[in-house]
Structure formats: C-alpha cells, structure tokens
Design a protein around this motif. Structure first.
Motif, PDB file in Angstrom:
ATOM      1  N   ALA A  55      58.385  42.517  -6.317  1.00 58.20           N
ATOM      2  CA  ALA A  55      59.508  43.288  -7.041  1.00 58.20           C
ATOM      3  C   ALA A  55      59.797  44.677  -6.334  1.00 58.20           C
ATOM      4  O   ALA A  55      61.024  44.881  -6.576  1.00 58.20           O
ATOM      5  CB  ALA A  55      58.581  43.609  -8.460  1.00 58.20           C
ATOM      6  N   VAL A  56      58.843  45.144  -5.838  1.00 58.54           N
ATOM      7  CA  VAL A  56      58.956  46.377  -4.859  1.00 58.54           C
ATOM      8  C   VAL A  56      60.085  45.957  -3.740  1.00 58.54           C
ATOM      9  O   VAL A  56      60.975  46.646  -3.501  1.00 58.54           O
ATOM     10  CB  VAL A  56      57.883  46.771  -4.429  1.00 58.54           C
ATOM     11  N   ILE A  57      59.900  45.030  -3.260  1.00 59.03           N
ATOM     12  CA  ILE A  57      60.715  44.523  -2.105  1.00 59.03           C
ATOM     13  C   ILE A  57      62.030  44.009  -2.606  1.00 59.03           C
ATOM     14  O   ILE A  57      63.200  44.534  -2.238  1.00 59.03           O
ATOM     15  CB  ILE A  57      60.206  43.054  -1.535  1.00 59.03           C
ATOM     16  N   ASP A  58      62.514  43.302  -3.964  1.00 59.78           N
ATOM     17  CA  ASP A  58      63.544  43.035  -4.427  1.00 59.78           C
ATOM     18  C   ASP A  58      64.395  44.218  -5.047  1.00 59.78           C
ATOM     19  O   ASP A  58      65.494  44.538  -4.721  1.00 59.78           O
ATOM     20  CB  ASP A  58      63.209  42.168  -5.597  1.00 59.78           C
ATOM     21  N   GLY A  59      63.604  45.354  -5.498  1.00 53.48           N
ATOM     22  CA  GLY A  59      64.142  46.512  -5.514  1.00 53.48           C
ATOM     23  C   GLY A  59      64.993  47.215  -4.417  1.00 53.48           C
ATOM     24  O   GLY A  59      65.902  47.848  -4.284  1.00 53.48           O
ATOM     25  N   THR A  60      64.015  47.259  -3.316  1.00 52.65           N
ATOM     26  CA  THR A  60      64.530  47.937  -2.060  1.00 52.65           C
ATOM     27  C   THR A  60      65.499  47.236  -1.417  1.00 52.65           C
ATOM     28  O   THR A  60      66.562  47.973  -1.152  1.00 52.65           O
ATOM     29  CB  THR A  60      63.172  47.991  -0.965  1.00 52.65           C
ATOM     30  N   LEU A  61      65.736  46.053  -1.292  1.00 56.24           N
ATOM     31  CA  LEU A  61      66.656  45.301  -0.917  1.00 56.24           C
ATOM     32  C   LEU A  61      67.893  45.550  -1.828  1.00 56.24           C
ATOM     33  O   LEU A  61      68.895  45.769  -1.319  1.00 56.24           O
ATOM     34  CB  LEU A  61      66.132  43.805  -0.887  1.00 56.24           C
ATOM     35  N   GLY A  62      67.876  45.285  -3.001  1.00 56.99           N
ATOM     36  CA  GLY A  62      68.744  45.504  -3.798  1.00 56.99           C
ATOM     37  C   GLY A  62      69.663  46.849  -3.590  1.00 56.99           C
ATOM     38  O   GLY A  62      70.799  46.895  -3.821  1.00 56.99           O
ATOM     39  N   VAL A  63      68.707  48.011  -3.663  1.00 55.92           N
ATOM     40  CA  VAL A  63      69.262  49.208  -3.645  1.00 55.92           C
ATOM     41  C   VAL A  63      69.795  49.596  -2.312  1.00 55.92           C
ATOM     42  O   VAL A  63      71.115  50.231  -2.287  1.00 55.92           O
ATOM     43  CB  VAL A  63      68.339  50.404  -3.880  1.00 55.92           C
ATOM     44  N   ALA A  64      69.293  49.049  -1.264  1.00 57.76           N
ATOM     45  CA  ALA A  64      70.139  49.367  -0.019  1.00 57.76           C
ATOM     46  C   ALA A  64      71.323  48.523   0.083  1.00 57.76           C
ATOM     47  O   ALA A  64      72.369  49.043   0.472  1.00 57.76           O
ATOM     48  CB  ALA A  64      69.219  48.606   1.047  1.00 57.76           C
ATOM     49  N   ALA A  65      71.526  47.395  -0.706  1.00 59.67           N
ATOM     50  CA  ALA A  65      72.635  46.464  -0.862  1.00 59.67           C
ATOM     51  C   ALA A  65      73.753  47.260  -1.532  1.00 59.67           C
ATOM     52  O   ALA A  65      74.932  47.472  -1.555  1.00 59.67           O
ATOM     53  CB  ALA A  65      72.355  45.208  -1.107  1.00 59.67           C
ATOM     54  N   SER A 108      58.103  50.534   0.987  1.00 59.13           N
ATOM     55  CA  SER A 108      59.069  49.290   1.350  1.00 59.13           C
ATOM     56  C   SER A 108      60.341  50.048   1.663  1.00 59.13           C
ATOM     57  O   SER A 108      61.027  50.899   0.833  1.00 59.13           O
ATOM     58  CB  SER A 108      59.180  48.442   0.241  1.00 59.13           C
ATOM     59  N   VAL A 109      60.804  49.718   3.009  1.00 56.14           N
ATOM     60  CA  VAL A 109      62.029  50.182   3.538  1.00 56.14           C
ATOM     61  C   VAL A 109      62.853  48.915   3.687  1.00 56.14           C
ATOM     62  O   VAL A 109      62.734  48.006   4.220  1.00 56.14           O
ATOM     63  CB  VAL A 109      62.136  50.900   4.759  1.00 56.14           C
ATOM     64  N   GLY A 110      64.242  49.110   2.995  1.00 53.55           N
ATOM     65  CA  GLY A 110      65.167  47.955   3.296  1.00 53.55           C
ATOM     66  C   GLY A 110      66.388  48.643   3.893  1.00 53.55           C
ATOM     67  O   GLY A 110      66.721  49.565   3.802  1.00 53.55           O
ATOM     68  N   LYS A 111      66.718  47.479   4.721  1.00 63.21           N
ATOM     69  CA  LYS A 111      68.147  47.918   5.319  1.00 63.21           C
ATOM     70  C   LYS A 111      69.083  46.791   5.490  1.00 63.21           C
ATOM     71  O   LYS A 111      68.635  45.762   5.594  1.00 63.21           O
ATOM     72  CB  LYS A 111      67.807  48.254   7.031  1.00 63.21           C
ATOM     73  N   VAL A 112      70.370  46.949   5.002  1.00 66.94           N
ATOM     74  CA  VAL A 112      71.417  46.159   5.234  1.00 66.94           C
ATOM     75  C   VAL A 112      71.642  45.791   6.579  1.00 66.94           C
ATOM     76  O   VAL A 112      72.035  46.633   7.607  1.00 66.94           O
ATOM     77  CB  VAL A 112      72.690  46.557   4.711  1.00 66.94           C
ATOM     78  N   VAL A 113      71.682  44.337   7.073  1.00 62.66           N
ATOM     79  CA  VAL A 113      72.010  43.926   8.321  1.00 62.66           C
ATOM     80  C   VAL A 113      73.390  43.321   8.276  1.00 62.66           C
ATOM     81  O   VAL A 113      73.832  43.667   9.320  1.00 62.66           O
ATOM     82  CB  VAL A 113      70.893  42.602   8.505  1.00 62.66           C
ATOM     83  N   SER A 114      73.915  42.893   7.180  1.00 66.58           N
ATOM     84  CA  SER A 114      75.307  42.297   7.288  1.00 66.58           C
ATOM     85  C   SER A 114      75.864  42.514   5.907  1.00 66.58           C
ATOM     86  O   SER A 114      75.287  42.165   5.007  1.00 66.58           O
ATOM     87  CB  SER A 114      75.244  40.885   7.777  1.00 66.58           C
ATOM     88  N   ALA A 115      77.064  42.875   6.037  1.00 66.30           N
ATOM     89  CA  ALA A 115      77.886  43.228   4.640  1.00 66.30           C
ATOM     90  C   ALA A 115      79.356  42.558   4.783  1.00 66.30           C
ATOM     91  O   ALA A 115      79.835  43.057   5.545  1.00 66.30           O
ATOM     92  CB  ALA A 115      77.984  44.493   4.090  1.00 66.30           C
ATOM     93  N   GLY A 116      79.276  41.416   3.792  1.00 67.82           N
ATOM     94  CA  GLY A 116      80.568  40.905   3.769  1.00 67.82           C
ATOM     95  C   GLY A 116      81.172  41.174   2.496  1.00 67.82           C
ATOM     96  O   GLY A 116      80.921  42.349   1.731  1.00 67.82           O
ATOM     97  N   LYS A 117      82.563  40.917   2.269  1.00 68.51           N
ATOM     98  CA  LYS A 117      83.017  41.282   1.161  1.00 68.51           C
ATOM     99  C   LYS A 117      82.429  40.836  -0.258  1.00 68.51           C
ATOM    100  O   LYS A 117      82.432  41.861  -1.178  1.00 68.51           O
ATOM    101  CB  LYS A 117      84.541  40.423   0.801  1.00 68.51           C
ATOM    102  N   ARG A 118      81.556  39.598  -0.358  1.00 68.18           N
ATOM    103  CA  ARG A 118      80.810  39.209  -1.550  1.00 68.18           C
ATOM    104  C   ARG A 118      79.426  39.201  -1.333  1.00 68.18           C
ATOM    105  O   ARG A 118      78.635  39.286  -2.197  1.00 68.18           O
ATOM    106  CB  ARG A 118      81.448  37.959  -1.913  1.00 68.18           C
ATOM    107  N   LEU A 119      78.804  38.848   0.031  1.00 66.30           N
ATOM    108  CA  LEU A 119      77.559  38.517  -0.043  1.00 66.30           C
ATOM    109  C   LEU A 119      77.039  39.641   1.253  1.00 66.30           C
ATOM    110  O   LEU A 119      77.770  39.981   2.210  1.00 66.30           O
ATOM    111  CB  LEU A 119      77.347  37.182   0.768  1.00 66.30           C
ATOM    112  N   LEU A 120      75.679  40.308   0.993  1.00 67.99           N
ATOM    113  CA  LEU A 120      75.268  41.331   1.820  1.00 67.99           C
ATOM    114  C   LEU A 120      73.757  40.622   2.102  1.00 67.99           C
ATOM    115  O   LEU A 120      72.975  39.997   1.313  1.00 67.99           O
ATOM    116  CB  LEU A 120      74.936  42.509   1.053  1.00 67.99           C
TER     117      LEU A 120
END
Length: 147
Positions: free
Chosen positions: A56-66, A98-110
């Motif tokens: 849950a912590v990871i999902d939150g971290t990834l989601g907020v980064a996105a 938990s630290v999340g970073k966006v690696v790739s961001a397209g128009k619809r998928l991150l």
C-alpha cells in the motif's frame, strides 16, 4: 509545474493512507515519498508487518509520483499493474521511507519505480508500477456524486 488542486484533492480523499498513518511528501515533478512507522495495527505476526501494508505504501508512492506528472494535463491516475519484490522483513517499530520516481510518461501510461528503506537505510523492498492517466473531471465528478 505540479497541479496543487489535484494533489489537494488526492490528499483529502485518501482515507486509506490516513488510516495507515502514511506521511506524504512531493519531492519534485515525477518524484514522491511516503514515510510510515510500523505499528501494531500493521502487523501480520507478533513482530512482522503484513506485506499488504508495504504494498500500500509503495502503491501510494508510485501513484503520487505519477500524479505529479499526469496532473499537469488535468489528469489523475489509477494503478494498472503493480510489481513488488519483498527483500527483507519489516518489523514492529521500523520507519519505512518509500521513494518513487517516474521512469517513463506517455500520453496515457506512466511507468514508475520505487525503493523502500528502513530507518537503517536497509533496502526492504523494490517495486514498479504502470499507471493509467485519465481526465481529473471524471474523478471530481465521482467525488461530487458520492458526497
């Protein structure tokens, strides 16, 4: 520029994160951090946290980064895929970062990656996730309909 309106809506509506007592910090565009202290309510055994808490912590971290990226286009995000590798046990009293970073961001998928460390800077989990970006107006409309 991070959309503060969307982040404010996320923080106000994230009852699960509040229940788990997760503390959010947006580091910069495309990067977010959650901190959580493992308490008795997080345990699966007398000494070890449930893996779902870490996920849950990871999902939150990834989601907020996105969200910091997708929000620039008036979008919010939802989890499409989440992959977690649990590397070390998480114990009562541990403080996880938990630290999340966006690696790739397209128009619809991150695509986003995260690392979770404990108070001793020991890596306890690694993760990645894919997120779907969709119009924030859909989320705001659903929020209004449920109030």
């Amino acid at each position: 520029m991070i959309d503060e309106k969307i982040l404010k809506m996320y923080k106000a509506s994230n009852k699960f994160g509040t229940y788990l007592e997760m503390d959010l910090e947006v580091l910069k565009e495309g990067e977010a951090k959650y901190i959580i202290e493992i308490k008795e309510k997080h345990l699966a055994t007398p000494i070890a946290a449930h893996g779902g808490v870490v996920a849950a912590v990871i999902d939150g971290t990834l989601g907020v980064a996105a969200l910091t990226v997708a929000g620039q286009n008036d979008n919010v995000v939802s989890t499409v895929e989440l992959h977690v590798n649990y590397l070390k046990p998480v114990r009562l009293g541990d403080v996880l970062t938990s630290v999340g970073k966006v690696v790739s961001a397209g128009k619809r998928l991150l695509y986003v990656e995260a690392a979770v460390t404990n108070q001793d800077n020991v890596l306890v989990a690694k993760a990645s996730g894919t997120f779907n970006a969709y119009p924030a107006e859909k989320a705001f409309k659903m929020l209004e309909e449920n109030n």
